[in-house]
Design a protein around this motif. Structure first.
Motif, short mmCIF file in Angstrom:
data_model
loop_
_atom_site.label_atom_id
_atom_site.label_comp_id
_atom_site.label_asym_id
_atom_site.label_seq_id
_atom_site.Cartn_x
_atom_site.Cartn_y
_atom_site.Cartn_z
N ARG A 22 0.83 -1.22 0.00
CA ARG A 22 0.00 0.00 0.00
C ARG A 22 0.86 1.27 0.00
N SER A 23 2.17 1.10 0.00
CA SER A 23 3.06 2.25 0.08
C SER A 23 3.18 2.95 -1.26
N GLY A 24 3.61 4.21 -1.20
CA GLY A 24 3.85 4.96 -2.42
C GLY A 24 4.93 4.34 -3.27
N GLN A 25 5.95 3.76 -2.62
CA GLN A 25 7.05 3.14 -3.37
C GLN A 25 6.55 1.97 -4.21
N PHE A 26 5.70 1.12 -3.61
CA PHE A 26 5.24 -0.02 -4.39
C PHE A 26 4.23 0.42 -5.45
N GLN A 27 3.42 1.42 -5.16
CA GLN A 27 2.50 1.91 -6.18
C GLN A 27 3.26 2.37 -7.41
N GLN A 28 4.41 2.99 -7.19
CA GLN A 28 5.24 3.42 -8.32
C GLN A 28 5.79 2.21 -9.07
N ILE A 29 6.18 1.16 -8.34
CA ILE A 29 6.71 -0.05 -8.97
C ILE A 29 5.66 -0.68 -9.89
N PHE A 81 7.61 -8.66 -4.73
CA PHE A 81 8.97 -8.83 -5.25
C PHE A 81 8.94 -9.29 -6.70
N ASN A 82 8.04 -10.19 -7.02
CA ASN A 82 7.95 -10.73 -8.38
C ASN A 82 7.56 -9.64 -9.38
N ILE A 83 6.63 -8.77 -8.99
CA ILE A 83 6.22 -7.68 -9.86
C ILE A 83 7.39 -6.71 -10.05
N TYR A 84 8.11 -6.47 -8.98
CA TYR A 84 9.30 -5.61 -9.06
C TYR A 84 10.32 -6.16 -10.07
N VAL A 85 10.62 -7.47 -9.98
CA VAL A 85 11.58 -8.06 -10.91
C VAL A 85 11.02 -8.06 -12.33
N THR A 86 9.73 -8.32 -12.48
CA THR A 86 9.11 -8.27 -13.80
C THR A 86 9.30 -6.89 -14.42
N GLY A 87 9.12 -5.85 -13.62
CA GLY A 87 9.36 -4.50 -14.12
C GLY A 87 10.79 -4.30 -14.59
N LYS A 88 11.74 -4.88 -13.87
CA LYS A 88 13.14 -4.78 -14.25
C LYS A 88 13.41 -5.51 -15.57
N VAL A 89 12.76 -6.67 -15.76
CA VAL A 89 12.92 -7.41 -17.02
C VAL A 89 12.33 -6.60 -18.18
N LEU A 90 11.17 -6.00 -17.96
CA LEU A 90 10.55 -5.20 -19.02
C LEU A 90 11.43 -4.00 -19.36
N GLU A 91 12.04 -3.41 -18.35
CA GLU A 91 12.99 -2.32 -18.58
C GLU A 91 14.15 -2.80 -19.45
N TRP A 92 14.66 -3.98 -19.16
CA TRP A 92 15.76 -4.57 -19.94
C TRP A 92 15.33 -4.80 -21.38
N VAL A 93 14.11 -5.31 -21.59
CA VAL A 93 13.62 -5.54 -22.96
C VAL A 93 13.59 -4.22 -23.72
N GLU A 94 13.10 -3.17 -23.08
CA GLU A 94 13.09 -1.86 -23.72
C GLU A 94 14.50 -1.40 -24.09
N GLU A 95 15.42 -1.57 -23.18
CA GLU A 95 16.81 -1.15 -23.43
C GLU A 95 17.44 -1.93 -24.58
N GLN A 96 17.06 -3.19 -24.74
CA GLN A 96 17.63 -4.03 -25.79
C GLN A 96 17.07 -3.70 -27.17
N GLY A 97 15.98 -2.95 -27.21
CA GLY A 97 15.38 -2.62 -28.50
C GLY A 97 13.93 -3.02 -28.63
N GLY A 98 13.33 -3.48 -27.52
CA GLY A 98 11.91 -3.79 -27.52
C GLY A 98 11.58 -5.11 -28.18
N SER A 138 3.03 0.32 -17.18
CA SER A 138 3.32 1.26 -18.27
C SER A 138 4.30 0.67 -19.27
N ARG A 139 5.33 0.00 -18.76
CA ARG A 139 6.32 -0.61 -19.67
C ARG A 139 5.67 -1.69 -20.51
N LEU A 140 4.83 -2.53 -19.90
CA LEU A 140 4.19 -3.59 -20.65
C LEU A 140 3.25 -3.02 -21.72
N ARG A 141 2.53 -1.97 -21.36
CA ARG A 141 1.65 -1.33 -22.34
C ARG A 141 2.45 -0.79 -23.53
#
Length: 361
Positions: free
Chosen positions: A42-49, A240-257, A55-58
């Motif tokens: 319920r924290s602001g930090q996790f809401q941002q995660i 934690f799993n959603i957090y790591v998923t976000g990191k993987v999606l960030e990596w996919v974007e960095e690699q060229g989508g 957003s990245r998946l979209r």
């Protein structure tokens, strides 16, 4: 082992860059002084995660505004029940049964609905019957298919046409490996543990107009409508799993989508299949060419199980881990998910060539 290549079919390889970033933040996330595994959902930090992850998946998949992105639990198996419970109107659904996972999904849906098989019955799953043999009901509540069957190595080359009947796809093992026109689907779901992150998170993309359907018996924890209203926070999510998923999606974007992942997927799968097809039947790829999976290649050795056992032993010694086929079909399964690199697959096919040269009878 620095040279080890991990071919786990799921849970699967996570990019090294992602693991390193997670390691850096594991004890102190964002200056909070606590681990990301400990902060409140319920924290602001996790809401941002979770907002960033969505957003990245979209962006990566081009998800239209009239679709909700949900982060649920229970894996694809949970969705085998969630889909009929959420989409039922008249109590009828049509299922493409092309392998182990769609067969399990159809059996689960049969507990709630009248399920019709779209394809002729088959003893072995080695391809997809032509459209002329399909049986589709225009009044079905939805049509379901598994886009890639990990056990048998069967993948749909195209999105099946279903007219005005909502299409549901299990993309657990090939999401983010090729472009997807989300607007063709009513629901897309995917367990994260193949191409998106660790096991424990299931992404569900559902069209807004389908949120008003469903059976009253549907538990809240499986309800798309309830999850959408709660922003995926109806209960404590797998933070934690959603957090790591976000990191993987960030990596996919960095690699060229997704376009870059598609290019790599095509290169990797062609390396494996070309090696098999040019081996003079030392290696066999039994699935029909037009239905061969780009992400889970199923291979056999023409000489039989004893040589397959030797191949797996020597492959492990050479640093290629987890190539054994699913227990129900045996053989060799080469997972080619996004975290596996082209040079790693080049190393594997070089080993395959050397093994064949040393063991031809």
């Amino acid at each position: 082992m620095e040279s080890l290549v991990f071919f786990g079919a799921g849970p699967s390889k996570i990019p090294d860059q992602v693991l390193e970033r997670v390691q850096d933040e594991l004890l102190d996330y964002g200056g909070t002084g606590v681990s990301v595994m400990e902060i409140s959902h319920r924290s602001g930090q996790f809401q941002q995660i979770i907002t960033d992850c969505e957003s990245r998946l979209r962006r990566l998949l081009g998800v239209p505004d009239n679709y909700r992105v949900l982060f649920m639990q229970g894996g694809a198996t949970g969705q085998f029940a969630a889909v009929p419970l959420n989409l039922s109107l008249t109590g009828k659904a049509d299922y493409f049964i092309t392998g182990t996972w769609s067969k399990k999904a159809a059996a689960e849906a049969g507990r709630f609905l009248d399920v019709q098989a779209v394809l002729p019955a088959a003893d072995r799953f080695l391809g997809i019957a032509p459209a002329a043999q399909w049986k589709l009901r225009p009044d079905a509540d939805y049509v379901y298919y598994c886009d890639n069957e990990t056990v048998e190595g069967v993948e749909f080359p195209n999105v099946p046409g279903t007219g005005n009947v909502p299409l549901v796809a299990d993309m657990s093992s090939n999401i983010l490996t090729r472009p997807v026109d989300v607007s063709k689907f009513g629901v897309i779901f995917a367990g994260a543990q193949k191409n998106m992150g660790p096991a424990g998170t299931t992404v569900v993309i559902v069209r807004d107009d389908l949120l008003s359907r469903g059976l009253k018996m549907c538990p809240s924890v499986l309800s798309y409508s309830a999850m959408a209203k709660a922003g995926s926070l109806l209960n404590t999510p797998p933070c934690f799993n959603i957090y790591v998923t976000g990191k993987v999606l960030e990596w996919v974007e960095e690699q060229g989508g997704v376009s870059e992942m598609t290019l790599r997927s095509d290169i990797k799968s062609k390396l494996v299949y070309n090696t098999a097809d040019s081996s003079d039947e030392f290696y066999l790829a039994p699935v029909a060419v037009d239905s061969r999976s780009r992400t889970t290649a199923q291979l056999r050795l023409g000489a039989g199980a004893d040589l397959e056992k030797k191949f797996l032993q020597e492959a492990e010694q050479a640093g290629f881990k987890s190539l054994k086929g699913h227990r129900s079909v045996g053989g060799i399964r080469v997972a080619l998910y996004n975290a596996l690199t082209v040079p790693q697959i080049e190393r594997l096919v070089a080993f395959m060539g050397a093994f064949a040269a040393d063991n031809r009878q």
